[in-house]
Design a protein around this motif. Structure first.
Motif, PDB file in Angstrom:
ATOM      1  N   LEU A 255      52.496  48.893  92.068  1.00 19.86           N
ATOM      2  CA  LEU A 255      52.990  48.196  93.381  1.00 19.86           C
ATOM      3  C   LEU A 255      51.927  48.425  94.302  1.00 19.86           C
ATOM      4  N   ASP A 256      51.215  49.242  94.525  1.00 26.55           N
ATOM      5  CA  ASP A 256      50.359  49.764  95.628  1.00 26.55           C
ATOM      6  C   ASP A 256      49.310  48.543  95.511  1.00 26.55           C
ATOM      7  N   ASP A 257      48.785  48.331  94.312  1.00 30.72           N
ATOM      8  CA  ASP A 257      47.944  47.261  94.054  1.00 30.72           C
ATOM      9  C   ASP A 257      48.416  45.839  94.753  1.00 30.72           C
ATOM     10  N   ILE A 258      49.711  45.426  94.195  1.00 29.11           N
ATOM     11  CA  ILE A 258      50.221  44.126  94.892  1.00 29.11           C
ATOM     12  C   ILE A 258      50.167  44.259  96.460  1.00 29.11           C
ATOM     13  N   ALA A 259      50.869  45.327  96.990  1.00 33.05           N
ATOM     14  CA  ALA A 259      51.081  45.309  98.361  1.00 33.05           C
ATOM     15  C   ALA A 259      49.948  45.202  99.346  1.00 33.05           C
ATOM     16  N   ARG A 260      48.637  45.804  98.657  1.00 34.70           N
ATOM     17  CA  ARG A 260      47.394  45.635  99.259  1.00 34.70           C
ATOM     18  C   ARG A 260      46.787  44.368  99.129  1.00 34.70           C
ATOM     19  N   THR A 261      47.166  43.459  98.341  1.00 37.11           N
ATOM     20  CA  THR A 261      46.828  41.973  98.690  1.00 37.11           C
ATOM     21  C   THR A 261      46.862  41.259 100.032  1.00 37.11           C
ATOM     22  N   THR A 272      62.328  49.386  88.053  1.00 40.55           N
ATOM     23  CA  THR A 272      61.664  50.065  89.227  1.00 40.55           C
ATOM     24  C   THR A 272      62.571  50.816  90.334  1.00 40.55           C
ATOM     25  N   ASP A 273      62.262  51.971  90.510  1.00 44.21           N
ATOM     26  CA  ASP A 273      63.315  52.654  91.508  1.00 44.21           C
ATOM     27  C   ASP A 273      63.100  52.317  92.830  1.00 44.21           C
ATOM     28  N   ILE A 274      64.053  51.713  93.537  1.00 42.18           N
ATOM     29  CA  ILE A 274      63.630  50.983  94.919  1.00 42.18           C
ATOM     30  C   ILE A 274      63.562  51.910  96.019  1.00 42.18           C
ATOM     31  N   SER A 275      64.043  53.151  95.720  1.00 42.84           N
ATOM     32  CA  SER A 275      63.880  54.129  96.765  1.00 42.84           C
ATOM     33  C   SER A 275      62.663  54.684  96.821  1.00 42.84           C
ATOM     34  N   LEU A 276      61.814  54.814  95.539  1.00 45.03           N
ATOM     35  CA  LEU A 276      60.510  55.301  95.548  1.00 45.03           C
ATOM     36  C   LEU A 276      59.834  54.287  95.722  1.00 45.03           C
ATOM     37  N   ALA A 277      60.071  52.877  95.524  1.00 47.76           N
ATOM     38  CA  ALA A 277      59.188  51.741  95.990  1.00 47.76           C
ATOM     39  C   ALA A 277      59.047  51.420  97.600  1.00 47.76           C
ATOM     40  N   ARG A 278      60.120  51.804  97.944  1.00 48.94           N
ATOM     41  CA  ARG A 278      60.286  51.906  99.668  1.00 48.94           C
ATOM     42  C   ARG A 278      59.356  53.051 100.070  1.00 48.94           C
ATOM     43  N   ALA A 279      59.275  54.046  99.571  1.00 51.38           N
ATOM     44  CA  ALA A 279      58.610  55.215 100.036  1.00 51.38           C
ATOM     45  C   ALA A 279      57.022  55.060  99.806  1.00 51.38           C
ATOM     46  N   ARG A 280      56.723  54.314  98.732  1.00 49.27           N
ATOM     47  CA  ARG A 280      55.250  54.064  98.520  1.00 49.27           C
ATOM     48  C   ARG A 280      54.645  52.878  99.156  1.00 49.27           C
ATOM     49  N   VAL A 281      55.414  51.708  99.363  1.00 50.75           N
ATOM     50  CA  VAL A 281      54.883  50.541  99.878  1.00 50.75           C
ATOM     51  C   VAL A 281      55.727  50.152 100.873  1.00 50.75           C
TER      52      VAL A 281
END
Length: 380
Positions: A255-261, A272-281
């Motif tokens: 996720l972090d790699d994709i968001a950094r594009t 994927t846990d959407i709450s953790l994804a929101r917290a991360r990116v």
């Protein structure tokens, strides 16, 4: 052309405040709808359906006539791109898409070239026809397969359980795979840019098979070319932003790699846990997803419960587009889709109203100012 009357999806993809969470579904025009099956029969074949502006427009609009969805998505297929490269796409009964001339030799790979966009004119005609037929009601989403996912079909000749030919090439002659991927990336950039010129108001790249790779291989053979697309796609048209969504099925660990594009939104599958994804990116990109498509096979009560769970897990924040974690099944009861869409709209409105109310009721300390309307919903 002006923005659609309902631009909730576009605002959500750009991380802007919305009154509710917009919803659309991958493969929302498809075999679960009886009207789609009737149109498909009239068209004669799946490819004829894709290559007819009138039929493609008809099936794109069908789910919008049934459900108050917040976007239309172009009816087409990701494999139109390699078909334009001369690989000979056909659909075998009971086997899915196949290619007459898969890339199995170094000579064939080295001869691969970016096709002229005129060979995909039927897709662009569909985009312009659909956009006109929508009459500015909701946005139109264009799309393409990712360079790696397209390469999987081009090398294997169709679907695969293990991608043995792709991985044999990857680990023996990686320079040949990179040539395919570079050609694919340049083609996808041209393809999406032309869709945008013809009226697509958001675009999405489907990296369906990226999750089959190891982390080093994903970064080298998939993410690298997704980055090329992000850098090459024109993200504004007629003065309006055109959001770009990247979706790697099975890509939650990246996720972090994709968001950094630099993409505007990241699609999530249901693992994927959407709450953790929101917290991360979530402070970098919007998120799209991520109900398990299998949940739509349950009872209406179960569908509503799972939809509320996804919304609650994300929280009452902007930057969320509700979708399935992958395409809707042909066996989905369409009444369950109606329950899903109404639940997403109603529950997300209630969540935002409750949060706004809680802000309004909170006492102000000395020196504090009341928040303005847009700050009541914050991305964290």
């Amino acid at each position: 052309m002006s923005r659609p009357n309902n631009d909730t999806l576009l605002r959500a993809l750009m991380g802007e405040p919305t009154d509710y969470t917009p919803v659309w579904l991958m493969r929302q025009a498809g075999r679960y709808l009886p009207e789609y099956r009737e149109t498909r029969a009239r068209a004669g074949s799946f490819l004829d359906l894709c290559k007819s502006q009138s039929f493609a427009t008809e099936v794109t609009l069908q789910p919008l006539a049934r459900f108050p969805l917040d976007a239309a998505i172009l009816f087409s297929d990701i494999l139109t791109v390699p078909d334009a490269m001369g690989l000979g796409l056909y659909f075998a009964e009971g086997e899915g898409p196949r290619f007459e001339r898969p890339l199995r030799s170094a000579e064939a790979i080295r001869a691969l070239q970016v096709p002229p966009m005129e060979s995909l004119q039927y897709v662009f005609d569909a985009v312009s026809g659909i956009r006109k037929a929508l009459q500015n009601s909701v946005p139109l989403i264009g799309f393409s397969g990712s360079p790696f996912t397209l390469a999987c079909y081009m090398i294997e000749g169709g679907g695969s359980d293990d991608f043995r030919n792709v991985k044999a090439l990857m680990y023996s002659q990686p320079e040949l795979l990179h040539h395919i991927l570079d050609i694919n990336a340049r083609t996808v950039i041209d393809y999406l840019n032309t869709q945008i010129e013809q009226g697509a108001q958001a675009v999405m790249v489907f990296d369906t098979w990226g999750g089959a790779l190891s982390t080093p291989a994903y970064r080298e053979f998939s993410l690298r070319y997704l980055q090329q697309i992000v850098d090459g796609v024109i993200r504004t048209h007629d003065g309006e932003a055109v959001p770009l969504v990247l979706f790697t099925k099975g890509g939650g660990q990246w996720l972090d790699d994709i968001a950094r594009t630099g993409c505007d939104a990241v699609g999530l599958d249901w693992t994927t846990d959407i709450s953790l994804a929101r917290a991360r990116v979530g402070h970098h990109v919007a998120l799209q997803g991520n109900l398990d498509p299998g949940a739509l096979m349950g009872s209406p009560e179960g569908v509503a419960r799972e939809a509320r769970r996804v919304l609650d897990d994300f929280g009452p924040y902007h930057g969320h587009v509700f979708n399935l974690g992958h395409g809707i099944s042909q066996f989905t009861p369409h009444d369950n889709v109606r329950v899903l869409v109404s639940t997403v709209h109603e529950h997300s409105r209630a969540m935002r109203a409750a949060q706004a109310f809680s802000y309004q009721q909170a006492p102000l300390l000395d020196g504090d100012e009341a928040p303005d309307e847009e700050s009541l919903i914050v991305r964290v």
